[in-house]
Motif scaffolding. Sequence first.
Motif, PDB file in Angstrom:
ATOM      1  N   LEU A   1       0.832  -1.193   0.000  1.00 21.80           N
ATOM      2  CA  LEU A   1       0.000   0.000   0.000  1.00 21.80           C
ATOM      3  C   LEU A   1       0.870   1.248   0.000  1.00 21.80           C
ATOM      4  N   PHE A   2       0.321   2.343  -0.453  1.00 21.44           N
ATOM      5  CA  PHE A   2       0.981   3.645  -0.417  1.00 21.44           C
ATOM      6  C   PHE A   2       0.224   4.505   0.583  1.00 21.44           C
ATOM      7  N   LYS A   3       0.854   4.740   1.747  1.00 22.55           N
ATOM      8  CA  LYS A   3       0.238   5.524   2.827  1.00 22.55           C
ATOM      9  C   LYS A   3      -1.151   4.989   3.167  1.00 22.55           C
ATOM     10  N   GLY A   4      -1.268   3.657   3.185  1.00 21.62           N
ATOM     11  CA  GLY A   4      -2.516   3.010   3.549  1.00 21.62           C
ATOM     12  C   GLY A   4      -3.504   2.832   2.408  1.00 21.62           C
ATOM     13  N   TYR A   5      -3.127   3.249   1.219  1.00 22.63           N
ATOM     14  CA  TYR A   5      -4.042   3.167   0.078  1.00 22.63           C
ATOM     15  C   TYR A   5      -3.486   2.249  -1.010  1.00 22.63           C
ATOM     16  N   ARG A   6      -4.384   1.585  -1.692  1.00 18.62           N
ATOM     17  CA  ARG A   6      -4.020   0.823  -2.885  1.00 18.62           C
ATOM     18  C   ARG A   6      -4.251   1.740  -4.078  1.00 18.62           C
ATOM     19  N   LEU A   7      -3.189   2.055  -4.785  1.00 21.26           N
ATOM     20  CA  LEU A   7      -3.278   2.985  -5.901  1.00 21.26           C
ATOM     21  C   LEU A   7      -3.519   2.221  -7.199  1.00 21.26           C
ATOM     22  N   ILE A   8      -4.619   2.560  -7.842  1.00 22.55           N
ATOM     23  CA  ILE A   8      -5.019   1.898  -9.080  1.00 22.55           C
ATOM     24  C   ILE A   8      -5.080   2.951 -10.183  1.00 22.55           C
ATOM     25  N   ALA A   9      -4.475   2.645 -11.317  1.00 17.52           N
ATOM     26  CA  ALA A   9      -4.516   3.532 -12.482  1.00 17.52           C
ATOM     27  C   ALA A   9      -5.210   2.797 -13.626  1.00 17.52           C
ATOM     28  N   CYS A  10      -5.811   3.571 -14.508  1.00 21.95           N
ATOM     29  CA  CYS A  10      -6.494   2.969 -15.646  1.00 21.95           C
ATOM     30  C   CYS A  10      -6.216   3.815 -16.885  1.00 21.95           C
ATOM     31  N   ASP A  11      -5.889   3.150 -17.982  1.00 23.42           N
ATOM     32  CA  ASP A  11      -5.657   3.853 -19.242  1.00 23.42           C
ATOM     33  C   ASP A  11      -5.870   2.884 -20.388  1.00 23.42           C
ATOM     34  N   GLY A  12      -5.961   3.426 -21.579  1.00 21.60           N
ATOM     35  CA  GLY A  12      -6.195   2.600 -22.747  1.00 21.60           C
ATOM     36  C   GLY A  12      -5.188   2.875 -23.839  1.00 21.60           C
ATOM     37  N   THR A  13      -5.071   1.928 -24.760  1.00 23.45           N
ATOM     38  CA  THR A  13      -4.173   2.079 -25.895  1.00 23.45           C
ATOM     39  C   THR A  13      -4.731   1.301 -27.083  1.00 23.45           C
ATOM     40  N   ASP A  14      -4.371   1.737 -28.275  1.00 22.84           N
ATOM     41  CA  ASP A  14      -4.791   1.049 -29.484  1.00 22.84           C
ATOM     42  C   ASP A  14      -3.761  -0.006 -29.874  1.00 22.84           C
ATOM     43  N   ILE A  15      -4.255  -1.131 -30.374  1.00 21.01           N
ATOM     44  CA  ILE A  15      -3.393  -2.228 -30.800  1.00 21.01           C
ATOM     45  C   ILE A  15      -3.776  -2.598 -32.225  1.00 21.01           C
ATOM     46  N   ASN A  16      -2.814  -2.541 -33.126  1.00 21.29           N
ATOM     47  CA  ASN A  16      -3.061  -2.980 -34.499  1.00 21.29           C
ATOM     48  C   ASN A  16      -3.090  -4.497 -34.538  1.00 21.29           C
ATOM     49  N   ILE A  17      -4.063  -5.033 -35.273  1.00 21.27           N
ATOM     50  CA  ILE A  17      -4.203  -6.482 -35.385  1.00 21.27           C
ATOM     51  C   ILE A  17      -4.246  -6.881 -36.857  1.00 21.27           C
ATOM     52  N   THR A  18      -4.210  -8.167 -37.099  1.00 18.40           N
ATOM     53  CA  THR A  18      -4.220  -8.709 -38.448  1.00 18.40           C
ATOM     54  C   THR A  18      -5.518  -8.353 -39.170  1.00 18.40           C
ATOM     55  N   HIS A  19      -5.392  -8.092 -40.451  1.00 23.11           N
ATOM     56  CA  HIS A  19      -6.554  -7.755 -41.282  1.00 23.11           C
ATOM     57  C   HIS A  19      -7.545  -8.910 -41.328  1.00 23.11           C
ATOM     58  N   ASN A  20      -8.803  -8.577 -41.121  1.00 23.68           N
ATOM     59  CA  ASN A  20      -9.882  -9.548 -41.232  1.00 23.68           C
ATOM     60  C   ASN A  20     -11.013  -8.878 -41.998  1.00 23.68           C
ATOM     61  N   PRO A  21     -11.217  -9.207 -43.264  1.00 22.49           N
ATOM     62  CA  PRO A  21     -12.219  -8.522 -44.081  1.00 22.49           C
ATOM     63  C   PRO A  21     -13.650  -8.651 -43.551  1.00 22.49           C
ATOM     64  N   ASN A  22     -13.917  -9.617 -42.706  1.00 24.45           N
ATOM     65  CA  ASN A  22     -15.267  -9.805 -42.157  1.00 24.45           C
ATOM     66  C   ASN A  22     -15.507  -8.997 -40.885  1.00 24.45           C
ATOM     67  N   GLU A  23     -14.473  -8.408 -40.342  1.00 22.22           N
ATOM     68  CA  GLU A  23     -14.575  -7.687 -39.075  1.00 22.22           C
ATOM     69  C   GLU A  23     -14.706  -6.189 -39.328  1.00 22.22           C
ATOM     70  N   LYS A  24     -15.916  -5.668 -39.214  1.00 21.84           N
ATOM     71  CA  LYS A  24     -16.174  -4.250 -39.508  1.00 21.84           C
ATOM     72  C   LYS A  24     -15.966  -3.345 -38.296  1.00 21.84           C
ATOM     73  N   GLU A  25     -16.123  -3.885 -37.081  1.00 18.14           N
ATOM     74  CA  GLU A  25     -16.036  -3.059 -35.878  1.00 18.14           C
ATOM     75  C   GLU A  25     -14.613  -2.639 -35.526  1.00 18.14           C
ATOM     76  N   SER A  26     -13.626  -3.258 -36.164  1.00 24.16           N
ATOM     77  CA  SER A  26     -12.237  -2.895 -35.886  1.00 24.16           C
ATOM     78  C   SER A  26     -11.537  -2.315 -37.112  1.00 24.16           C
ATOM     79  N   TYR A  27     -12.268  -2.140 -38.192  1.00 28.77           N
ATOM     80  CA  TYR A  27     -11.688  -1.701 -39.477  1.00 28.77           C
ATOM     81  C   TYR A  27     -11.620  -0.180 -39.574  1.00 28.77           C
ATOM     82  N   PHE A  28     -10.453   0.323 -39.990  1.00 30.60           N
ATOM     83  CA  PHE A  28     -10.239   1.752 -40.194  1.00 30.60           C
ATOM     84  C   PHE A  28      -9.579   1.966 -41.545  1.00 30.60           C
TER      85      PHE A  28
END
Length: 170
Positions: A83-110
């Motif tokens: 712990l840090f001064k009695g607290y558990r410090l939690i961080a949250c963040d996001g990042t983009d990851i390029n993946i293999t091309h899949n012509p059937n996958e529209k939700e990840s296509y740019f």
Amino acid sequence: MTYMSLKASKFTVHPEKDFSTLIRFIISMESQSLKNELHKYFGYTTDCPSIVSFNQRRAQIRTEAFLSLFELFTAEYSNNINLFKGYRLIACDGTDINITHNPNEKESYFTNGNVRRFHQLHLNAMHDLTNKIYTDVVIQPGRMENEHKAFCDMVDRYGGKLQKIGTLHI
């Protein structure tokens, strides 16, 4: 890993095959090409699996296998937390990851004009800063990215007493 091997039918389509070798290989991979990783892992022999055979075997592993592995691994480190001064410090963040091309996958296509086409996932991770371990992840298709929702989902799943939460931007 022993637990997962005993429950292989829960995690793979064909549990009679060598499930644990495949999982061990995947988690040991570094940043080389798949071909080089296969040769390094299997000792540069002529018996080395091909990229095609790896991809076929990898497709037989259910997503639950990696989720279970993550949960089993992090559970080992959740009992003795710093712990840090009695607290558990939690961080949250996001990042983009390029993946293999899949012509059937529209939700990840740019597309970047007519020149560049690519697929992306968005990885949202919750990290315990003092213990240096990820505590949760949410993976979203690139077009469905929502860091706020992912953060809320991870907070809802958080099993420990939530004392302080901050957002870490790097």
